[in-house]
Scaffold this active site. Structure first.
Site, PDB file in Angstrom:
ATOM      1  N   SER A   1       0.824  -1.218   0.159  1.00 25.96           N
ATOM      2  CA  SER A   1      -0.091  -0.085  -0.054  1.00 25.96           C
ATOM      3  C   SER A   1       0.702   1.092  -0.061  1.00 25.96           C
ATOM      4  O   SER A   1       0.289   2.157  -0.490  1.00 25.96           O
ATOM      5  CB  SER A   1      -0.877   0.262   1.195  1.00 25.96           C
ATOM      6  OG  SER A   1      -1.765  -1.040   0.962  1.00 25.96           O
TER       7      SER A   1
ATOM      8  N   LYS B   1       2.218   6.448   4.938  1.00 21.82           N
ATOM      9  CA  LYS B   1       1.202   5.274   4.203  1.00 21.82           C
ATOM     10  C   LYS B   1       1.578   4.019   4.893  1.00 21.82           C
ATOM     11  O   LYS B   1       2.902   3.786   5.030  1.00 21.82           O
ATOM     12  CB  LYS B   1       1.120   5.297   2.816  1.00 21.82           C
ATOM     13  CG  LYS B   1       0.037   4.275   2.226  1.00 21.82           C
ATOM     14  CD  LYS B   1      -1.220   4.645   2.615  1.00 21.82           C
ATOM     15  CE  LYS B   1      -2.265   3.652   2.197  1.00 21.82           C
ATOM     16  NZ  LYS B   1      -2.436   2.540   3.342  1.00 21.82           N
ATOM     17  N   THR B   2       0.733   2.985   5.285  1.00 18.39           N
ATOM     18  CA  THR B   2       1.284   1.772   5.872  1.00 18.39           C
ATOM     19  C   THR B   2       0.848   0.757   4.674  1.00 18.39           C
ATOM     20  O   THR B   2       0.451   1.188   3.285  1.00 18.39           O
ATOM     21  CB  THR B   2       0.207   1.079   6.885  1.00 18.39           C
ATOM     22  OG1 THR B   2      -0.952   1.321   6.338  1.00 18.39           O
ATOM     23  CG2 THR B   2       0.307   2.027   8.252  1.00 18.39           C
ATOM     24  N   GLY B   3       1.795  -0.295   4.785  1.00 15.38           N
ATOM     25  CA  GLY B   3       1.471  -1.604   3.750  1.00 15.38           C
ATOM     26  C   GLY B   3       1.774  -2.704   4.609  1.00 15.38           C
ATOM     27  O   GLY B   3       2.868  -2.751   5.762  1.00 15.38           O
TER      28      GLY B   3
END
Length: 264
Positions: free
Chosen positions: A51, A197-199
């Site tokens: 992501s 942003k995370t992923g």
């Protein structure tokens, strides 16, 4: 793993598979000029961006005109789209796309760009290994490249990309940069605006299935206030537990930032 718990994770980050060679997390701070301020752990191994790739996708979207501002376009959900999560089965704006990691919105963007323009953007951004082929033999890179297939990037390369973005060295306008920053804002700390942003994903087993005995999560982004910027990239490697790796990465960054920013 309960469906409810997994759904709460995917609201902020997509699942993807990661290479088994990724065995150590990284905590990296870089200034806006690209100079490393501190680095701990394995910051050189390339991983699928998951992501976190929404940051460059947002730049592509605003630069190309597919994205208009924080609220437009407002794309309606269609039954043919991936609607596994309830949050994905609603009309989606750029802000909602960033917040809920809506897969089909990303794919509408890349399909609108087309393979040639998509590849051109990835090349111009010098993003990781630049490989958007997707799954071998499936010719699906336009919609799958960043989702556990061909596109890979290391924490150091993530930081380098963000440094170029923040210093205006990418071939996009100031307005594109501002809209991108707006949709990825997550909090404020002592006058600093925090964007990120995370992923998250799992390694693959020899048979190609996901190895759910290991999680690898990202949280990448930057802190900014007039005249100052600080880039952070954090990966967490862990066994599954009560907290997902991506959310742990985000929490650890947000917990560490106040002291780091106070001394920056």
């Amino acid at each position: 793993m309960s469906r409810l718990l997994l759904s709460s994770l995917l609201a902020s980050s997509l699942l993807c598979t990661l290479p088994a060679s990724a065995v150590s997390g990284c905590f990296l701070y870089v200034d806006s000029n690209g100079q490393t301020l501190s680095a701990e752990g394995d910051c050189t191994t390339r991983l699928p961006p998951a992501s976190t790739f929404k940051i460059p996708l947002a730049l592509m979207g605003y630069d190309s005109g597919f994205l208009v501002d924080e609220k437009l376009p407002a794309l309606p959900y269609k039954p043919s789209y991936d609607g596994w999560l309830p949050a994905w089965r609603e009309t989606t704006t750029p802000t909602r796309w960033a917040a809920h990691s809506v897969v089909w919105f990303s794919q509408q963007l890349t399909e609108w760009l087309g393979w040639e323009r998509f590849q051109q953007y990835v090349n111009r951004f010098d993003y990781g290994n630049r490989n958007i082929d997707g799954n071998p033999g499936k010719h699906d890179g336009l919609t799958q490249a960043w989702l556990s297939t061909s596109l890979l990037i290391s924490p150091e390369e993530q930081a380098r990309f963000l440094s170029k973005m923040l210093s205006g060295k990418l071939p996009v306008s100031a307005q594109t940069l501002q809209y991108t920053a707006n949709i990825f804002k997550v909090s404020e700390i002592d006058g600093w605006q925090i964007h990120g942003k995370t992923g998250m994903g799992y390694p693959k087993k020899q048979d190609g299935n996901l190895n759910r005995d290991q999680q690898i999560g990202w949280f990448v982004g930057w802190a900014s206030k007039p005249g100052k910027q600080l880039i952070f990239v954090h990966t967490v490697v862990q066994k599954p537990g009560k907290q997902f790796a991506s959310l742990k990465a985000k929490e650890e960054v947000l917990a560490a930032l106040p002291a780091r920013l106070a001394s920056y």
